[in-house]
Scaffold this active site. Structure first.
Site, PDB file in Angstrom:
ATOM      1  N   TYR A   1       0.805  -1.219   0.000  1.00  0.00           N
ATOM      2  CA  TYR A   1       0.000   0.000   0.000  1.00  0.00           C
ATOM      3  C   TYR A   1       0.845   1.278   0.000  1.00  0.00           C
ATOM      4  CZ  TYR A   1      -4.299  -2.674   0.927  1.00  0.00           C
ATOM      5  OH  TYR A   1      -5.378  -3.523   0.852  1.00  0.00           O
TER       6      TYR A   1
ATOM      7  N   LYS B   1       3.305 -14.608   3.934  1.00  0.00           N
ATOM      8  CA  LYS B   1       3.261 -15.413   2.708  1.00  0.00           C
ATOM      9  C   LYS B   1       4.700 -15.595   2.229  1.00  0.00           C
ATOM     10  CE  LYS B   1       0.940 -17.476  -0.576  1.00  0.00           C
ATOM     11  NZ  LYS B   1       0.010 -18.611  -0.396  1.00  0.00           N
TER      12      LYS B   1
END
Ligand code: NAI
Length: 337
Positions: free
Chosen positions: A123, A175
Site C-alpha cells: 500500500y 506469505k
C-alpha cells in the site's frame, strides 16, 4: 489534571455518535478537555481542505484524537485524509480488536486482536503502467516495500500489546513461501523479536491463506495476530465479520507522534440525521483511548455497561435488532454505569 483530546466529530452520522460518546465519557467521569476540530466534508465546506492544518496542529499538540467517520471527497485536488494523518503522525500500527458481544451469533466467546502494519507493504502507492507495443496500459506494476525497522516495530508492538493486556499468544501471518524476500524479511524479523518474549508470550506462524480458513474453522484458537498491510486490511474485516459486523467494531491507529481512535464503519449516509445510528463502535474506540491514557478501570467499566446493554437487547438501535434511538441507547448505557 484533565487530558486534552482532539475531537473530530466527522460527517454523516459522525456528529451524532460523537455526541453520544462524549456524553458517555462525561457520565463516567473521564477528565477530558475536548479540542474540537473538523475534517472530511465538513472541513471542505469550511476551509476547502478535508484535513485542515488547524486540525493537524491540534493533534500535534494533544497527540491523541477521537475521530468520527469521514467522507473523503471525490475528485482531484484534495489531499487524502488517511494519508495525511498517517504521514503526519507516522501511525504505523492499526489495532482492531474483535470479541463476541451479541448473543446468538455463529461464534461465541471470541476475543481476537489484529495488529496491522499501516505504513508499508503493497500500500505504499508505488505503481505504474508498462507500455507494450501500442498499449500504454498493457501491464501494471505495484511494488511492496517491507523494511527491517518497520517490521520490527510492528511485531514488537503486537508483543507489547499482548504483555500489557495479559494475552497468551501472538500469531504472525505471512506469505514467505512465495514472496521470499519481502514476506521473508517480515517473518525473519518477527522470529527474532519473538525470542525476546520467549517463556512469556507464545509465538506461532501462519501462512495467510491457511489463516483465512483457520479463522473461519477455529477462530477461538487465536489471540493477538500481527501481519503486513494488505493481509491486515483483509483479515481485520474478516474478524469483524466473525463477531457480527462493523456496528461494534472499534479501531486504533497508533504512531510515534500520536494516536487516533475511531469506529471502523463509515458515515452511513443512508441513516444520517435520523438519530438511529449505533454509537457503540465509537464508544468502544473511546474505551481503547482510555486504556491508551492509562485509565484502564474506567475503560473496563464503560465496556461492561455497553456489553450489558447490548446483551439485554431491550434498548438497542435498529442494526442490533432493537428500535431505540441513538439517544435512548446512550441513556440506557449511562444508566448501567
Ligand atoms: P458505511 O459503513 O458508512 O455503511 C455501510 C452500511 O452500514 C450502511 O447501510 C449503514 O447504514 C450501516 N452502518 C454503518 N455504520 C452504522 C452505525 N454506526 N449504525 C447503524 N448502521 C450503520 O459504509 P459505506 O456506505 O461504504 O461508506 C459511506 C461513506 O463513509 C463513504 O464516503 C466512505 O468513504 C466513508 N467511510 C469512512 C470511513 C472512516 O472515516 N473511517 C470508513 C469507511 C467508509
Amino acid at each position: 489534571m484533565s487530558t486534552k483530546v482532539t475531537l473530530i466529530p466527522g460527517d454523516g452520522i459522525g456528529p451524532s455518535i460523537s455526541r453520544a460518546t462524549v456524553r458517555l465519557l462525561e457520565a463516567a467521569g473521564a477528565d477530558i478537555e475536548w479540542d474540537e476540530h473538523v475534517a472530511g466534508m465538513s472541513a471542505v465546506a469550511k476551509y476547502g481542505d478535508p484535513i485542515p492544518d488547524e486540525t493537524l496542529d491540534s493533534i500535534k499538540r494533544t497527540r491523541i484524537a477521537l475521530k468520527g467517520p469521514l467522507e473523503t471527497p471525490v475528485g482531484e485536488g484534495y489531499r487524502s485524509i488517511n494519508v495525511a494523518l498517517r504521514k503526519s503522525f507516522d501511525l504505523y500500527a492499526n489495532v482492531r480488536p474483535a470479541y463476541s458481544i451479541l448473543p446468538g451469533g455463529r461464534y461465541q466467546n471470541l476475543d481476537l486482536v489484529l495488529v496491522r502494519e499501516n505504513t508499508e507493504g503493497l500500500y505504499v502507492g508505488i505503481e505504474h503502467y508498462i507500455k507494450i507495443g501500442d498499449d500504454p496500459r498493457a501491464a501494471a506494476e505495484a511494488i511492496a516495500i517491507i523494511t527491517r525497522e518497520g517490521s520490527e516495530r510492528i511485531v514488537r508492538y503486537a508483543f507489547e500489546y499482548a504483555v500489557k493486556h495479559n494475552r497468551k499468544k501472538v500469531t504472525l501471518v505471512h506469505k514467505a513461501n512465495i514472496l521470499k524476500f519481502a514476506q521473508g524479511l517480515f517473518l525473519d524479523v518477527g522470529r527474532m523479536v519473538a525470542r525476546d518474549y520467549a517463556g512469556r508470550i507464545e509465538f506461532e506462524e501462519r501462512i495467510v491463506d491457511a489463516m483465512a480458513m483457520n479463522l473461519v474453522l477455529h477462530p477461538e484458537r487465536f489471540d493477538v495476530i500481527v501481519t503486513t498491510n494488505l493481509f491486515g486490511d483483509i483479515l481485520s474485516d474478516q474478524i469483524s465479520g466473525l463477531v457480527g459486523g462493523l456496528g461494534l467494531a472499534p479501531g486504533a491507529n497508533i504512531g510515534k507522534h500520536g494516536a487516533i481512535f475511531e469506529a471502523v464503519h463509515g458515515t452511513a449516509p443512508d441513516i444520517a440525521g435520523k438519530n438511529i445510528a449505533n454509537p457503540g463502535a465509537l464508544m468502544l474506540a473511546a474505551c481503547m483511548m482510555l486504556e491508551h491514557l492509562g485509565d484502564d478501570d474506567r475503560a473496563r467499566r464503560l465496556r461492561r455497561a455497553i456489553e450489558q446493554t447490548v446483551r439485554e437487547g431491550k434498548t438497542v438501535t435498529r442494526d442490533l435488532g432493537g428500535s431505540a434511538t441513538t439517544d435512548q441507547f446512550t441513556e440506557a448505557i449511562i444508566a448501567k454505569l
